[in-house]
Design a protein around this motif. Structure first.
Motif, PDB file in Angstrom:
ATOM      1  N   THR B  71     -51.623  53.158  18.662  1.00 10.91           N
ATOM      2  CA  THR B  71     -51.513  53.944  19.890  1.00 10.91           C
ATOM      3  C   THR B  71     -50.541  55.102  19.707  1.00 10.91           C
ATOM      4  OG1 THR B  71     -49.873  52.326  20.652  1.00 10.91           O
ATOM      5  CG2 THR B  71     -52.111  52.119  21.504  1.00 10.91           C
ATOM      6  N   VAL B  72     -50.852  56.201  20.376  1.00 14.21           N
ATOM      7  CA  VAL B  72     -49.962  57.362  20.462  1.00 14.21           C
ATOM      8  C   VAL B  72     -49.864  57.698  21.943  1.00 14.21           C
ATOM      9  CG1 VAL B  72     -49.797  59.832  20.022  1.00 14.21           C
ATOM     10  CG2 VAL B  72     -50.406  58.302  18.163  1.00 14.21           C
ATOM     11  N   TRP B  73     -48.691  57.504  22.493  1.00 14.70           N
ATOM     12  CA  TRP B  73     -48.544  57.604  23.950  1.00 14.70           C
ATOM     13  C   TRP B  73     -47.535  58.700  24.284  1.00 14.70           C
ATOM     14  CZ3 TRP B  73     -45.409  54.051  27.574  1.00 14.70           C
ATOM     15  CH2 TRP B  73     -45.844  54.201  28.886  1.00 14.70           C
ATOM     16  N   SER B  74     -48.034  59.756  24.869  1.00 12.85           N
ATOM     17  CA  SER B  74     -47.174  60.906  25.179  1.00 12.85           C
ATOM     18  C   SER B  74     -47.240  61.237  26.664  1.00 12.85           C
ATOM     19  CB  SER B  74     -47.625  62.117  24.370  1.00 12.85           C
ATOM     20  OG  SER B  74     -48.020  61.745  23.091  1.00 12.85           O
ATOM     21  N   ALA B  75     -47.369  60.228  27.481  1.00 13.24           N
ATOM     22  CA  ALA B  75     -47.566  60.449  28.915  1.00 13.24           C
ATOM     23  C   ALA B  75     -46.263  60.830  29.610  1.00 13.24           C
ATOM     24  CB  ALA B  75     -48.129  59.195  29.560  1.00 13.24           C
ATOM     25  N   THR B  76     -46.345  61.843  30.430  1.00 10.11           N
ATOM     26  CA  THR B  76     -45.242  62.120  31.345  1.00 10.11           C
ATOM     27  C   THR B  76     -45.490  61.318  32.613  1.00 10.11           C
ATOM     28  OG1 THR B  76     -44.968  64.367  30.537  1.00 10.11           O
ATOM     29  CG2 THR B  76     -44.088  63.896  32.711  1.00 10.11           C
ATOM     30  N   PRO B  77     -44.520  60.529  33.042  1.00  7.97           N
ATOM     31  CA  PRO B  77     -44.722  59.829  34.314  1.00  7.97           C
ATOM     32  C   PRO B  77     -44.858  60.843  35.456  1.00  7.97           C
ATOM     33  CG  PRO B  77     -42.828  58.952  33.104  1.00  7.97           C
ATOM     34  CD  PRO B  77     -43.218  60.236  32.446  1.00  7.97           C
ATOM     35  N   ILE B  78     -45.723  60.538  36.398  1.00 11.42           N
ATOM     36  CA  ILE B  78     -45.917  61.406  37.559  1.00 11.42           C
ATOM     37  C   ILE B  78     -45.272  60.734  38.762  1.00 11.42           C
ATOM     38  CG2 ILE B  78     -47.646  62.405  39.116  1.00 11.42           C
ATOM     39  CD1 ILE B  78     -47.672  63.628  36.331  1.00 11.42           C
ATOM     40  N   TYR B  79     -44.385  61.466  39.444  1.00 15.92           N
ATOM     41  CA  TYR B  79     -43.801  60.926  40.672  1.00 15.92           C
ATOM     42  C   TYR B  79     -44.420  61.665  41.848  1.00 15.92           C
ATOM     43  CZ  TYR B  79     -40.608  59.880  44.448  1.00 15.92           C
ATOM     44  OH  TYR B  79     -40.091  59.493  45.659  1.00 15.92           O
ATOM     45  N   ALA B  80     -45.187  60.942  42.647  1.00 17.46           N
ATOM     46  CA  ALA B  80     -45.823  61.497  43.838  1.00 17.46           C
ATOM     47  C   ALA B  80     -46.153  60.331  44.748  1.00 17.46           C
ATOM     48  CB  ALA B  80     -47.102  62.247  43.464  1.00 17.46           C
ATOM     49  N   TYR B  85     -46.667  57.066  38.647  1.00 22.81           N
ATOM     50  CA  TYR B  85     -47.972  56.786  38.043  1.00 22.81           C
ATOM     51  C   TYR B  85     -47.933  57.091  36.548  1.00 22.81           C
ATOM     52  CZ  TYR B  85     -49.534  56.989  42.905  1.00 22.81           C
ATOM     53  OH  TYR B  85     -49.673  56.778  44.251  1.00 22.81           O
ATOM     54  N   LEU B  86     -48.551  56.193  35.802  1.00 25.83           N
ATOM     55  CA  LEU B  86     -48.615  56.390  34.352  1.00 25.83           C
ATOM     56  C   LEU B  86     -50.020  56.082  33.848  1.00 25.83           C
ATOM     57  CD1 LEU B  86     -45.335  54.560  33.887  1.00 25.83           C
ATOM     58  CD2 LEU B  86     -45.766  56.541  32.461  1.00 25.83           C
ATOM     59  N   GLY B  87     -50.490  56.885  32.922  1.00 26.03           N
ATOM     60  CA  GLY B  87     -51.683  56.524  32.170  1.00 26.03           C
ATOM     61  C   GLY B  87     -51.235  55.837  30.900  1.00 26.03           C
ATOM     62  N   THR B  88     -52.093  55.004  30.325  1.00 26.68           N
ATOM     63  CA  THR B  88     -51.716  54.297  29.106  1.00 26.68           C
ATOM     64  C   THR B  88     -52.743  54.593  28.000  1.00 26.68           C
ATOM     65  OG1 THR B  88     -53.004  52.257  29.287  1.00 26.68           O
ATOM     66  CG2 THR B  88     -50.982  52.402  30.610  1.00 26.68           C
ATOM     67  N   PRO B  89     -52.393  54.329  26.761  1.00 22.67           N
ATOM     68  CA  PRO B  89     -53.354  54.575  25.670  1.00 22.67           C
ATOM     69  C   PRO B  89     -54.490  53.569  25.629  1.00 22.67           C
ATOM     70  CG  PRO B  89     -51.268  53.775  24.809  1.00 22.67           C
ATOM     71  CD  PRO B  89     -51.068  53.972  26.259  1.00 22.67           C
ATOM     72  N   PHE B  90     -54.462  52.550  26.495  1.00 23.58           N
ATOM     73  CA  PHE B  90     -55.627  51.675  26.648  1.00 23.58           C
ATOM     74  C   PHE B  90     -56.447  52.138  27.859  1.00 23.58           C
ATOM     75  CE2 PHE B  90     -53.885  47.578  24.409  1.00 23.58           C
ATOM     76  CZ  PHE B  90     -53.762  48.313  23.238  1.00 23.58           C
TER      77      PHE B  90
END
Lengths: 168, 627
Positions: B71-80, B85-90
């Motif tokens: 996995t390569v996970w470069s997600a910026t968490p979103i605050y709203a 909210y987070l997306g994941t590599p799965f």
């Protein structure tokens, strides 16, 4: 038993007599005989180095090296939290270095060999411990590095102290 | 008419609200990609007191040793919506309580966990949209997948929004009908502008000569309808080439009605003999009309790109005060290390850009561009124009291997073309900068950026020789790649000695501040610690970086990005490190900074990336000051 031991010239246990006497396996008298015999066999100075003191000097190195070994295991295996180096080749090498330092310290403490070989073993041990100290530093495992540094200092002290005693 | 105007109003309102309430509603914080937070409590005086508020593990991680790809996970968490909210590599979405890290809901796309177009399972997060009305699915979270599905999920419940496309799932690959040798991988979440989702995709860049032509799609956030589709490859060249896609984040200026698209290089990446005609939109930042999809202007920062110098990050919008005038500008960071500062209305450079002669190519059929654009103000990042030279330490321990390599490989300055003899490639394909881009403090127009200094070697391997190779292992931005259809395959790798030590002189990464009013560099300092086999380098060596910074109103920069798996707070005025914390892997994303229920938080997603080191993670860590 004594006869069997006396025939082993190269790898006699340094303070075997003390250990045996402490464990009451043989009498103190026999232990003393064993020490004297060892000195004769090796052709060393007839003055018997104070084996108890010698052991203490190496114990001073053994204690921090044992702590360092525990810290090396923690750095590599990270049983509590991420260490930043867990599972790495570097941490594994440092762990091997710590194991070798503990084993080497015990060996130079208890093994009785020729003076040159004994000094050589001490120097090899010091180099190994020194490299492990550097490795621990570059792994940013500072407590581990400090313990290894203490081990190195104690090993130097033990070596110098014992050489001076023997020279005297 | 109202439909056209409404999105701008909504975005403008959203941007204003974002500035006041310290939300973090997009990959780069806002649609302008400033990566600036109004949070004032984090100051050089207070930030050393930061403590972990909570930690969460998504469970979606693979080191590649089992059945699943890495996995390569470069997600910026979103605050709203008072939620993180987070997306994941799965390809799942998780919704967390920002105060405690407790999971509120999770959604699984049930996507195939196969590395269809990438060497790893990748994700760079999710997007958030709200209509401004109350009701089910009036607030949505969007997640893309490797196999080209866009999922719309209710932000409150985590249930699919069935009025979006086909039961809440849009098959974006239905529009992949030209040179469709790979699917459109939706790894970067769409940019949300009003009711429009602006969507690009990623592909298998190095595998094919003829590949899907890159395009930008506008999709109705409510229905999933395709509003328009703009391509960046000239139609007459499509039978011979492809890509020039948008795989990274985008930026928008709602007032001007423009979306700024960072367009990547055409295919194949390292040989362009079949695409010698000018491709004016490839390797550009292009301004596209949000309503019509018309390309308003393009600024090409690499002509005839044969280095994979993709435009790697969203441009950052900033209004620059110069000579008493306010210029609406954008800053485009590049892999070459140049920072192009353009008037975002016209695409014209604000600071001079020179066309300079560059080396010619000797490869079969290749004709390299005779000149390339050089932006010398602001100064190139990490001294990118000067080859770092052979690192004596690495050379000694390799018994001169590095020096011999230096003699063996071709290097005639930046833009030295790939060659059969092998070329030293600097800055390398991971770039001086990558998807992290730059952060700008709009109050003083000061820009903050991390940059890598990585030298790679690239060799063009004639087709027959390539086919006869026994081992053609490839990994993440390194290894063998076929460039099918071209006369050459390639081998690309970092320039290192037998111990794995870099052969080039440190520093390997820097952090800089630049005054955009004058173009002057305020400071440039080695950043992070390099790490090899667990051993850390000296501070002066720095670290290559992936991910980007966030600057806050309190004068503190937050950044992960480095090899050493640390997240840091820097003094924005000096670059001095004020605080750091060890996390489980390199935090190759961009942190989110926001205020929730009166408390200020900085949150890092810690994913790792094998470009930096093998360790990967699924950790999310939130920090705040003690109450």
């Amino acid at each position: 038993m004594f006869r069997e031991q006396s025939q082993v010239r190269w790898h006699q246990v340094h303070d075997f007599g003390s250990i045996l006497s402490l464990s009451a396996a043989i009498s103190p008298t026999e232990a003393t005989r064993l020490r004297r015999c060892r000195c004769m066999l090796l052709g060393t100075n007839s003055k018997v180095v104070s084996l108890t003191r010698m052991r203490i000097t190496y114990n001073a190195a053994l204690l921090p090296s044992l702590v360092a070994l525990v810290l090396a295991v923690i750095a590599y295996a990270a049983p509590f939290e991420n260490t930043g180096v867990n599972g790495s080749i570097g941490a594994l090498l440092a762990l091997i270095g710590a194991v070798a330092t503990v084993a080497g310290t015990v060996l130079v403490m208890v093994l009785r060999v020729g003076r040159r070989l004994w000094v050589s073993l001490n120097l090899i041990l010091l180099i190994g411990a020194g490299l492990t100290t550097v490795a621990a530093y570059f792994l940013m495992q500072y407590a581990f590095a400090v313990m290894m540094l203490l081990t190195c200092v104690a090993l130097v002290f033990a070596l110098v102290w014992n050489l001076r005693k023997k020279a005297a | 008419m109202f439909r056209n105007f409404l999105p701008f109003l909504l975005v403008a309102a959203s941007a204003t609200a974002s500035a006041q309430e310290a939300d973090w509603t997009a990959f780069h914080g806002d649609v302008a990609s400033t990566k600036f937070s109004n949070v004032k409590s984090f100051t050089p005086e207070t930030v050393s007191d930061l403590e972990r508020a909570w930690e969460y593990h998504t469970g979606d991680v693979s080191d590649g040793s089992g059945e699943l790809p890495q996995t390569v996970w470069s997600a910026t968490p979103i605050y709203a919506n008072d939620t993180l909210y987070l997306g994941t590599p799965f390809y799942r979405i998780v919704a967390l309580d920002p105060a405690t890290g407790e999971e509120r809901w999770s959604y699984s796309s049930d996507s195939r966990l196969e590395a269809l177009t990438q060497p790893a399972l990748k994700n760079r997060g999710v997007s958030y949209w709200e209509s401004g009305r109350e009701g089910v699915c009036e607030k949505r979270v969007f997640l893309g997948t490797m196999d080209a599905e866009l999922h719309a999920v209710d932000a409150d419940t985590g249930k699919r929004c069935t009025d979006f496309a086909d039961g809440g799932v849009l098959n974006v690959n239905q529009w992949n009908d030209v040179n469709d040798v790979f699917p459109f991988s939706l790894l970067q979440p769409p940019l949300v502008v009003g009711n429009t989702l602006l969507l690009g995709w990623a592909g298998n860049d190095w595998a094919y000569s003829v590949a899907p032509p890159g395009n930008l799609m506008a999709i109705d956030a409510r229905s999933g309808e395709l509003l328009w589709d703009t391509g960046f490859v000239p139609p007459e060249m499509i039978p011979r080439t492809g890509t020039a896609n948008i795989w990274t984040a985008m930026t928008a200026d709602p007032e001007l009605g423009l979306v700024y698209a960072p367009v990547s290089s055409p295919s194949p990446n390292y040989w362009g003999g079949q695409r010698l005609e000018p491709m004016r939109h490839a390797t550009t930042v292009s301004a596209v009309d949000i309503e019509t999809g018309e390309i308003v202007w393009s600024f090409q920062h690499v002509h005839h790109d044969i280095w994979d110098y993709d435009t790697p990050s969203a441009p950052t919008l900033v209004d620059i005060e110069r000579d008493g005038e306010t210029i609406p500008a954008l800053v485009q960071a590049t892999k070459q290390g140049f920072l192009f500062v353009l008037d975002r209305r016209t695409g014209k450079p604000i600071f001079p850009v020179e066309e300079r002669p560059v080396p010619a190519s000797a490869a079969e059929g290749e004709v390299a561009a005779p000149t390339q654009p050089f932006a010398m103000t602001p100064p190139p990042l990490g001294n990118a124009l000067e080859f770092p030279g052979v690192w004596t330490l690495a050379d000694i321990v390799s018994f001169g291997q590095c020096s011999r390599d230096r003699e063996k490989y071709l290097y005639e300055g930046i833009f030295t073309p790939p060659s059969e003899q092998g070329t030293l490639f600097y800055p390398g394909t991971a770039g001086a900068t990558n998807w992290g881009g730059v952060a700008v403090d709009p109050r003083n127009d000061i820009l903050y950026v991390n940059a890598s200094r990585i030298v790679q070697t690239i060799r063009l391997i004639p087709r027959q020789e390539y086919e006869e190779l026994q081992s053609k292992e490839s990994g993440n931005e390194a290894g063998y790649y076929p460039q099918e259809g071209a006369p050459y395959g390639i081998h690309l790798t970092d320039w290192s000695n037998w111990l794995g030590m870099p052969c080039w002189k440190p520093p390997f990464g820097t952090f800089s501040a630049i005054d955009l009013r004058t173009g002057e560099r305020l400071y440039e300092t080695p950043f992070g610690l390099a790490q090899l086999s667990g051993f850390y380098g000296f501070e002066s060596w720095g670290s290559p970086t992936l991910g980007g910074p966030v600057v806050t109103a309190g004068g503190v920069v937050f950044i992960g990005a480095s090899m050493d798996s640390r997240v840091r707070a820097l003094n924005a005025a000096t670059g001095e490190e004020l605080w750091s914390d060890l996390v489980e892997a390199p935090a190759v994303s961009i942190p989110a900074v926001f205020t929730h229920e009166g408390a200020d938080y900085v949150v890092f997603a810690v994913g790792g990336n094998s470009i930096l080191k093998p360790e990967v993670s699924d950790q999310v860590v939130a920090y705040r000051l003690p109450e």
